[in-house]
Design a protein around this motif. Structure first.
Motif, PDB file in Angstrom:
ATOM      1  N   UNK A 295      44.788 -11.829  -2.176  1.00 19.28           N
ATOM      2  CA  UNK A 295      45.450 -11.356  -0.956  1.00 19.28           C
ATOM      3  C   UNK A 295      44.992  -9.922  -0.612  1.00 19.28           C
ATOM      4  N   UNK A 296      44.849  -9.097  -1.610  1.00 16.89           N
ATOM      5  CA  UNK A 296      44.385  -7.719  -1.332  1.00 16.89           C
ATOM      6  C   UNK A 296      42.919  -7.735  -0.904  1.00 16.89           C
ATOM      7  N   UNK A 297      42.145  -8.651  -1.504  1.00 14.93           N
ATOM      8  CA  UNK A 297      40.739  -8.791  -1.085  1.00 14.93           C
ATOM      9  C   UNK A 297      40.694  -9.209   0.389  1.00 14.93           C
ATOM     10  N   UNK A 298      41.549 -10.198   0.740  1.00 13.63           N
ATOM     11  CA  UNK A 298      41.586 -10.687   2.126  1.00 13.63           C
ATOM     12  C   UNK A 298      41.909  -9.560   3.109  1.00 13.63           C
ATOM     13  N   UNK A 299      42.802  -8.671   2.685  1.00 12.72           N
ATOM     14  CA  UNK A 299      43.198  -7.595   3.607  1.00 12.72           C
ATOM     15  C   UNK A 299      42.097  -6.544   3.754  1.00 12.72           C
ATOM     16  N   UNK A 300      41.105  -6.581   2.844  1.00 14.27           N
ATOM     17  CA  UNK A 300      40.068  -5.550   2.916  1.00 14.27           C
ATOM     18  C   UNK A 300      38.762  -6.050   3.534  1.00 14.27           C
ATOM     19  N   UNK A 301      38.667  -7.350   3.805  1.00 14.36           N
ATOM     20  CA  UNK A 301      37.394  -7.867   4.328  1.00 14.36           C
ATOM     21  C   UNK A 301      37.595  -9.115   5.192  1.00 14.36           C
TER      22      UNK A 301
END
Ligand code: DX5
Ligand code: ZN
Length: 235
Positions: free
Chosen positions: A70-76
């Motif tokens: 989820x944090x990866x999704x929010x960054x890219x």
């Protein structure tokens, strides 16, 4: 007199079919700098981000789960390719789909109702794939091909990054490509995962793979873009 050379349609189709994609395996990146590493991948021409999920049961290690995705999704905005190396992926599908996965791969060796889990992935609007370990015969995935967008052929034993490519896996790739071609599955993706470098990439591509999951070779390179360009060169 002017001559016009019309493009050979078959040639264009073939090129399109075997357009190489690179999926960067985050296992080899500096996890303390996750967002930076992913943006470096994007700038270098990497196509997908490969997210290796290990549960400490299907394989020894434990890596990361859906909250990290989820944090990866929010960054890219990159395509997120999730590889589930877990004993039973059934309950993970909703979690990873909601966290922003674009493609979810489960193992044919995992303990679940494979067809139902693949259908669940598709019903959530995500791409579905099956992975297969080096010692499992390729025939194990054939009954499920109609439910898959991709098959991931493991070219090392799952569990660790930085291992050596197992040459015996190559004939599985070519056998699978022959089957999907015969079935008319033109855009079917075959991913290889483990020990991919400039040399083994050529072997895998010649056998019919068109998605390369790459960890160590990309993240340990001085010039990620140069490595990416080299890996993408068509055969
Ligand atoms: C292994 C993982 C791979 C691996 C690839 O279990 O599925 O994605 O991290 O890493 P390299 O490219 O280092 O073999
Ligand atoms: Zn992987």
């Amino acid at each position: 007199m002017v001559f016009y050379i019309l493009p050979d349609k078959n040639h264009v189709e073939k090129e399109k079919k075997y357009m190489m994609k690179i999926s960067a395996s985050l296992l080899a990146c500096n996890l303390a700098q996750l967002a930076l590493e992913i943006s470096k991948c994007k700038k270098s021409g990497v196509d997908w981000v490969h997210f290796d999920v290990m549960d400490g049961v299907f394989v020894d290690q434990i890596t990361y789960g859906s909250p990290v995705l989820k944090t990866v999704r929010s960054s890219t905005d990159m395509f997120l390719d999730v590889h589930l190396m877990v004993e039973d992926p059934t309950k993970q599908i909703k979690l990873f789909a909601d966290a922003g996965a674009d493609l979810i791969t489960i193992h044919v060796e995992s303990f679940c109702n494979i067809s139902e889990v693949l259908k669940d992935i598709k019903s959530r609007g995500k791409k579905a794939a099956l992975a297969i370990k080096p010692l499992t015969p390729i025939e194990a995935v054939y009954p499920y091909l109609h439910l898959c967008d991709m098959v991931l052929v493991m070219t090392v034993e799952p569990g660790y990054g930085g291992q050596m490519f197992i040459p015996e896996t190559v004939e599985k790739i070519s056998a699978l490509r022959k089957v999907t071609d015969n079935l008319g599955m033109k855009d079917f993706d075959i991913q290889v995962d483990g020990g991919i470098n400039e040399k083994t990439a050529v072997t895998a591509k010649e056998a019919g793979a068109n998605v390369l999951a790459v960890g160590t070779t990309l993240f340990k390179a001085d010039n990620m873009k140069a490595v990416c360009d080299e890996l993408k060169k068509s055969v």
